[in-house]
Design an enzyme around this catalytic site. Structure first.
Site, PDB file in Angstrom:
ATOM      1  N   ALA A  99       0.839  -1.204   0.000  1.00  0.00           N
ATOM      2  CA  ALA A  99       0.000   0.000   0.000  1.00  0.00           C
ATOM      3  C   ALA A  99       0.870   1.250   0.000  1.00  0.00           C
ATOM      4  O   ALA A  99       0.607   2.211   0.716  1.00  0.00           O
ATOM      5  CB  ALA A  99      -0.929  -0.026   1.207  1.00  0.00           C
ATOM      6  N   GLY A 100       1.924   1.229  -0.784  1.00  0.00           N
ATOM      7  CA  GLY A 100       2.803   2.393  -0.922  1.00  0.00           C
ATOM      8  C   GLY A 100       2.236   3.350  -1.958  1.00  0.00           C
ATOM      9  O   GLY A 100       1.023   3.401  -2.178  1.00  0.00           O
TER      10      GLY A 100
ATOM     11  N   VAL B 108       2.533   3.481  -5.348  1.00  0.00           N
ATOM     12  CA  VAL B 108       1.891   2.877  -6.525  1.00  0.00           C
ATOM     13  C   VAL B 108       0.613   2.154  -6.107  1.00  0.00           C
ATOM     14  O   VAL B 108      -0.449   2.326  -6.710  1.00  0.00           O
ATOM     15  CB  VAL B 108       2.849   1.894  -7.250  1.00  0.00           C
ATOM     16  CG1 VAL B 108       2.132   1.214  -8.414  1.00  0.00           C
ATOM     17  CG2 VAL B 108       4.094   2.617  -7.754  1.00  0.00           C
ATOM     18  N   GLY B 109       0.700   1.359  -5.029  1.00  0.00           N
ATOM     19  CA  GLY B 109      -0.437   0.553  -4.598  1.00  0.00           C
ATOM     20  C   GLY B 109      -1.638   1.397  -4.189  1.00  0.00           C
ATOM     21  O   GLY B 109      -2.774   1.119  -4.584  1.00  0.00           O
TER      22      GLY B 109
ATOM     23  N   ASP C 259      -0.698  -4.476   3.323  1.00  0.00           N
ATOM     24  CA  ASP C 259       0.705  -4.091   3.551  1.00  0.00           C
ATOM     25  C   ASP C 259       1.186  -4.767   4.831  1.00  0.00           C
ATOM     26  O   ASP C 259       0.385  -5.289   5.609  1.00  0.00           O
ATOM     27  CB  ASP C 259       0.815  -2.564   3.686  1.00  0.00           C
ATOM     28  CG  ASP C 259       2.201  -2.053   3.312  1.00  0.00           C
ATOM     29  OD1 ASP C 259       2.369  -1.488   2.213  1.00  0.00           O
ATOM     30  OD2 ASP C 259       3.140  -2.236   4.123  1.00  0.00           O
TER      31      ASP C 259
ATOM     32  N   ARG D 174      22.771  -3.671  -5.757  1.00  0.00           N
ATOM     33  CA  ARG D 174      21.729  -4.219  -6.619  1.00  0.00           C
ATOM     34  C   ARG D 174      21.350  -5.634  -6.181  1.00  0.00           C
ATOM     35  O   ARG D 174      20.194  -6.013  -6.233  1.00  0.00           O
ATOM     36  CB  ARG D 174      22.223  -4.269  -8.070  1.00  0.00           C
ATOM     37  CG  ARG D 174      21.815  -3.089  -8.846  1.00  0.00           C
ATOM     38  CD  ARG D 174      22.307  -3.133 -10.275  1.00  0.00           C
ATOM     39  NE  ARG D 174      22.420  -1.771 -10.765  1.00  0.00           N
ATOM     40  CZ  ARG D 174      21.380  -1.037 -11.141  1.00  0.00           C
ATOM     41  NH1 ARG D 174      20.165  -1.536 -11.109  1.00  0.00           N
ATOM     42  NH2 ARG D 174      21.546   0.196 -11.555  1.00  0.00           N
TER      43      ARG D 174
ATOM     44  N   ASN E  27      13.627  -7.839  -2.602  1.00  0.00           N
ATOM     45  CA  ASN E  27      12.362  -7.781  -3.334  1.00  0.00           C
ATOM     46  C   ASN E  27      11.920  -9.160  -3.810  1.00  0.00           C
ATOM     47  O   ASN E  27      10.725  -9.453  -3.836  1.00  0.00           O
ATOM     48  CB  ASN E  27      12.451  -6.791  -4.500  1.00  0.00           C
ATOM     49  CG  ASN E  27      12.313  -5.347  -4.021  1.00  0.00           C
ATOM     50  OD1 ASN E  27      12.092  -5.113  -2.841  1.00  0.00           O
ATOM     51  ND2 ASN E  27      12.439  -4.404  -4.929  1.00  0.00           N
TER      52      ASN E  27
ATOM     53  N   VAL F 198       4.223  -5.733 -10.315  1.00  0.00           N
ATOM     54  CA  VAL F 198       4.647  -4.361 -10.629  1.00  0.00           C
ATOM     55  C   VAL F 198       6.024  -4.058 -10.016  1.00  0.00           C
ATOM     56  O   VAL F 198       6.742  -3.166 -10.451  1.00  0.00           O
ATOM     57  CB  VAL F 198       3.587  -3.342 -10.113  1.00  0.00           C
ATOM     58  CG1 VAL F 198       4.009  -1.909 -10.369  1.00  0.00           C
ATOM     59  CG2 VAL F 198       2.227  -3.604 -10.753  1.00  0.00           C
ATOM     60  N   THR F 199       6.405  -4.822  -9.007  1.00  0.00           N
ATOM     61  CA  THR F 199       7.665  -4.580  -8.288  1.00  0.00           C
ATOM     62  C   THR F 199       8.877  -4.757  -9.215  1.00  0.00           C
ATOM     63  O   THR F 199       8.924  -5.693 -10.016  1.00  0.00           O
ATOM     64  CB  THR F 199       7.790  -5.574  -7.112  1.00  0.00           C
ATOM     65  OG1 THR F 199       6.601  -5.509  -6.329  1.00  0.00           O
ATOM     66  CG2 THR F 199       8.993  -5.247  -6.236  1.00  0.00           C
TER      67      THR F 199
ATOM     68  N   ASP G 157       6.098   2.338 -20.128  1.00  0.00           N
ATOM     69  CA  ASP G 157       7.150   2.814 -21.031  1.00  0.00           C
ATOM     70  C   ASP G 157       6.538   3.378 -22.317  1.00  0.00           C
ATOM     71  O   ASP G 157       7.010   4.387 -22.854  1.00  0.00           O
ATOM     72  CB  ASP G 157       8.127   1.678 -21.347  1.00  0.00           C
ATOM     73  CG  ASP G 157       8.893   1.228 -20.100  1.00  0.00           C
ATOM     74  OD1 ASP G 157       9.156   2.081 -19.234  1.00  0.00           O
ATOM     75  OD2 ASP G 157       9.221   0.026 -19.997  1.00  0.00           O
TER      76      ASP G 157
ATOM     77  N   ARG H  30       5.098   6.815 -21.698  1.00  0.00           N
ATOM     78  CA  ARG H  30       6.161   7.837 -21.672  1.00  0.00           C
ATOM     79  C   ARG H  30       6.586   8.213 -23.091  1.00  0.00           C
ATOM     80  O   ARG H  30       6.719   9.394 -23.422  1.00  0.00           O
ATOM     81  CB  ARG H  30       7.360   7.314 -20.866  1.00  0.00           C
ATOM     82  CG  ARG H  30       7.054   7.299 -19.379  1.00  0.00           C
ATOM     83  CD  ARG H  30       8.231   6.800 -18.557  1.00  0.00           C
ATOM     84  NE  ARG H  30       7.940   6.993 -17.131  1.00  0.00           N
ATOM     85  CZ  ARG H  30       8.373   6.187 -16.167  1.00  0.00           C
ATOM     86  NH1 ARG H  30       9.134   5.142 -16.462  1.00  0.00           N
ATOM     87  NH2 ARG H  30       8.071   6.435 -14.912  1.00  0.00           N
TER      88      ARG H  30
ATOM     89  N   HIS I 184      11.977  -3.910 -18.752  1.00  0.00           N
ATOM     90  CA  HIS I 184      11.791  -2.601 -18.154  1.00  0.00           C
ATOM     91  C   HIS I 184      13.152  -2.108 -17.679  1.00  0.00           C
ATOM     92  O   HIS I 184      13.658  -2.557 -16.673  1.00  0.00           O
ATOM     93  CB  HIS I 184      10.820  -2.749 -16.980  1.00  0.00           C
ATOM     94  CG  HIS I 184      10.357  -1.453 -16.420  1.00  0.00           C
ATOM     95  ND1 HIS I 184       9.970  -0.393 -17.211  1.00  0.00           N
ATOM     96  CD2 HIS I 184      10.196  -1.030 -15.138  1.00  0.00           C
ATOM     97  CE1 HIS I 184       9.598   0.613 -16.440  1.00  0.00           C
ATOM     98  NE2 HIS I 184       9.734   0.244 -15.179  1.00  0.00           N
TER      99      HIS I 184
HETATM  100  N1  APR Z   1       4.204  -7.470   2.065  1.00  0.00           N
HETATM  101  C1  APR Z   1       3.397  -6.439   1.771  1.00  0.00           C
HETATM  102  N2  APR Z   1       3.845  -5.186   1.578  1.00  0.00           N
HETATM  103  C2  APR Z   1       5.152  -4.956   1.722  1.00  0.00           C
HETATM  104  C3  APR Z   1       6.061  -6.000   2.035  1.00  0.00           C
HETATM  105  C4  APR Z   1       5.539  -7.306   2.211  1.00  0.00           C
HETATM  106  N3  APR Z   1       6.319  -8.340   2.516  1.00  0.00           N
HETATM  107  N4  APR Z   1       7.295  -5.470   2.101  1.00  0.00           N
HETATM  108  C5  APR Z   1       7.177  -4.160   1.835  1.00  0.00           C
HETATM  109  N5  APR Z   1       5.885  -3.842   1.597  1.00  0.00           N
HETATM  110  C6  APR Z   1       5.290  -2.539   1.309  1.00  0.00           C
HETATM  111  C7  APR Z   1       5.958  -1.380   2.026  1.00  0.00           C
HETATM  112  O1  APR Z   1       5.556  -1.327   3.396  1.00  0.00           O
HETATM  113  C8  APR Z   1       5.442  -0.198   1.207  1.00  0.00           C
HETATM  114  O2  APR Z   1       4.246   0.343   1.749  1.00  0.00           O
HETATM  115  O3  APR Z   1       5.425  -2.219  -0.066  1.00  0.00           O
HETATM  116  C9  APR Z   1       5.159  -0.802  -0.173  1.00  0.00           C
HETATM  117  C10 APR Z   1       6.023  -0.226  -1.295  1.00  0.00           C
HETATM  118  O4  APR Z   1       5.649   1.087  -1.439  1.00  0.00           O
HETATM  119  P1  APR Z   1       6.665   2.290  -1.810  1.00  0.00           P
HETATM  120  O5  APR Z   1       7.905   2.147  -1.036  1.00  0.00           O
HETATM  121  O6  APR Z   1       5.868   3.557  -1.738  1.00  0.00           O
HETATM  122  O7  APR Z   1       7.057   1.979  -3.324  1.00  0.00           O
HETATM  123  P2  APR Z   1       6.239   2.371  -4.653  1.00  0.00           P
HETATM  124  O8  APR Z   1       6.687   3.691  -5.131  1.00  0.00           O
HETATM  125  O9  APR Z   1       4.792   2.138  -4.417  1.00  0.00           O
HETATM  126  O10 APR Z   1       6.791   1.276  -5.672  1.00  0.00           O
HETATM  127  C11 APR Z   1       6.478  -0.092  -5.500  1.00  0.00           C
HETATM  128  O11 APR Z   1       6.598  -0.622  -7.813  1.00  0.00           O
HETATM  129  O12 APR Z   1       7.155   0.675  -9.628  1.00  0.00           O
HETATM  130  C12 APR Z   1       7.616  -0.275  -8.717  1.00  0.00           C
HETATM  131  O13 APR Z   1       9.990   0.179  -8.520  1.00  0.00           O
HETATM  132  C13 APR Z   1       8.752   0.250  -7.862  1.00  0.00           C
HETATM  133  O14 APR Z   1       9.339  -1.871  -6.942  1.00  0.00           O
HETATM  134  C14 APR Z   1       8.674  -0.653  -6.682  1.00  0.00           C
HETATM  135  C15 APR Z   1       7.167  -0.923  -6.558  1.00  0.00           C
END
Ligand code: APR
Length: 315
Positions: A11-12, A14-15, A34, A89, A96, A119-120, A149, A152, A176
């Site tokens: 729920a970051g 993107v989510g 999350d 990396r 991830n 999406v990750t 892409d 963009r 990507h």
């Molecule tokens: N289970 C559930 N959620 C998790 C876990 C897990 N095991 N580990 C981390 N998270 C959550 C984090 O708590 C965070 O809220 O994943 C979320 C990621 O959100 P952001 O850090 O805001 O990242 P965001 O910009 O949303 O990007 C997410 O999408 O585009 C890709 O490169 C980007 O890999 C990244 C992903």
């Protein structure tokens, strides 16, 4: 249950933006999951409180419990971490990979019939590992990158020509990252190939800007990466599946001989409908374009192998 259900893991930025789009486009109920306690529930409540203003009646549930995701039609995995200072990396790959494989496996036990969208990042590698961990058939697991892409590339073409973005259509294939394969021959402004409208040097400049599209935004934002267009791009895939629209979109798909590639995920044109990937379309490509696609696949393969080696070393 009458309303379709989409689970969004992570729920970051993107989510949560994706959850908002899905609900406000009135496509489905959304479960936002999350690991952080409270946060997804807070976001869900905030989104629910806007329903009367945004004029929809979709439910948004925030949770840390996979049991709440049961019986989803689509599961989108955005969980993961961006690269932090001091992180290699390989560290990121391992972190991830663990998160994505766990998210895919846990979701699978509650939604075995769902369609899965990863999406990750690194996208093509994460999608492969999620596919491998779950054993999902290839029509029900895919990665989102090509729509982003391509969006963009279309934006930069529209800006260059001063035309409306609605009239520009383009497709970017491959992985990507820097090696992605934009296809200027197949990019058009209302059906007119851009090769008729722009000179080669200008097209090359737009292609380079597209390849660098993610990094350009990170550099400007400093504290995060793009999320509006990643969320929109994922939403278009969700919509095509839920509404069985049969849209032809570039999607990271598992290849079994298409484009001369095997046992790899990379971006290719796919028809998306209610059963997931309903067709992988094989375009006629030039030798150079095929070579570029194979270079992508080679790089993705190297990173999958690297991830597997790191796993073997730590377990
Ligand atoms: N289970 C559930 N959620 C998790 C876990 C897990 N095991 N580990 C981390 N998270 C959550 C984090 O708590 C965070 O809220 O994943 C979320 C990621 O959100 P952001 O850090 O805001 O990242 P965001 O910009 O949303 O990007 C997410 O999408 O585009 C890709 O490169 C980007 O890999 C990244 C992903």
């Amino acid at each position: 249950r009458h309303s379709p259900r989409v689970t969004v893991i992570g729920a970051g930025k993107v989510g949560s933006t994706l959850a908002q789009r899905i609900a406000e486009k009135n496509l489905a109920d959304v479960v936002l999951l999350d690991v952080v306690e409270g946060m997804p529930r807070g976001l869900a409540l905030d989104l629910m409180e806007a329903r009367g203003i945004e004029l929809h009646n979709r439910r948004i549930i925030g949770t840390t419990d996979y049991a709440d995701t049961s019986d989803s039609d689509i599961v989108v995995i955005t969980a993961g971490f961006p690269r932090k200072p001091g992180m290699t990396r390989d560290d990121l790959l391992l972190t991830n990979a663990k998160i994505v494989m766990e998210a895919a496996n846990k979701s699978m036990s509650y939604s075995p019939d769902a369609i899965y969208i990863v999406v990750t990042n690194p996208l093509d590698v994460m999608t492969y590992l999620a596919w491998q961990a779950t054993g999902l058939p290839r029509d029900r697991i895919m990665g989102m990158a090509g729509v982003l892409d391509s969006a963009r590339f279309e934006t930069f073409i529209a800006m260059e020509l001063g035309v409306c973005s609605l009239d520009v259509k383009a497709m970017v294939l491959g992985s990507h990252g820097d090696l992605m394969v934009p296809l200027p021959r197949y990019a058009t402004v209302n059906g007119i190939p851009i090769t008729e409208l722009l000179d080669a040097a200008t097209i090359e400049r737009l292609v380079q800007r597209t390849r660098n599209g993610g990094a350009e935004i990170v550099e400007l934002m400093q504290t995060g990466s793009a999320f509006y267009t990643p969320a929109s791009s994922t939403c278009v895939m969700v919509e095509s599946i839920l509404l069985n629209q049969s849209r032809l979109l570039p999607v990271a798909a598992y290849l079994q001989g298409e484009y001369g590639l095997n046992d790899i995920f990379t971006g290719v044109p796919c028809r998306l409908g209610s059963s997931g990937i309903e067709e992988i379309m094989e375009l006629k490509l030039t030798d150079a374009e095929i070579d570029a696609l194979h270079t992508c696949a080679h790089e993705v393969r190297k990173n999958i192998t690297r991830a597997q080696e790191i796993f073997a070393a730590v377990s």
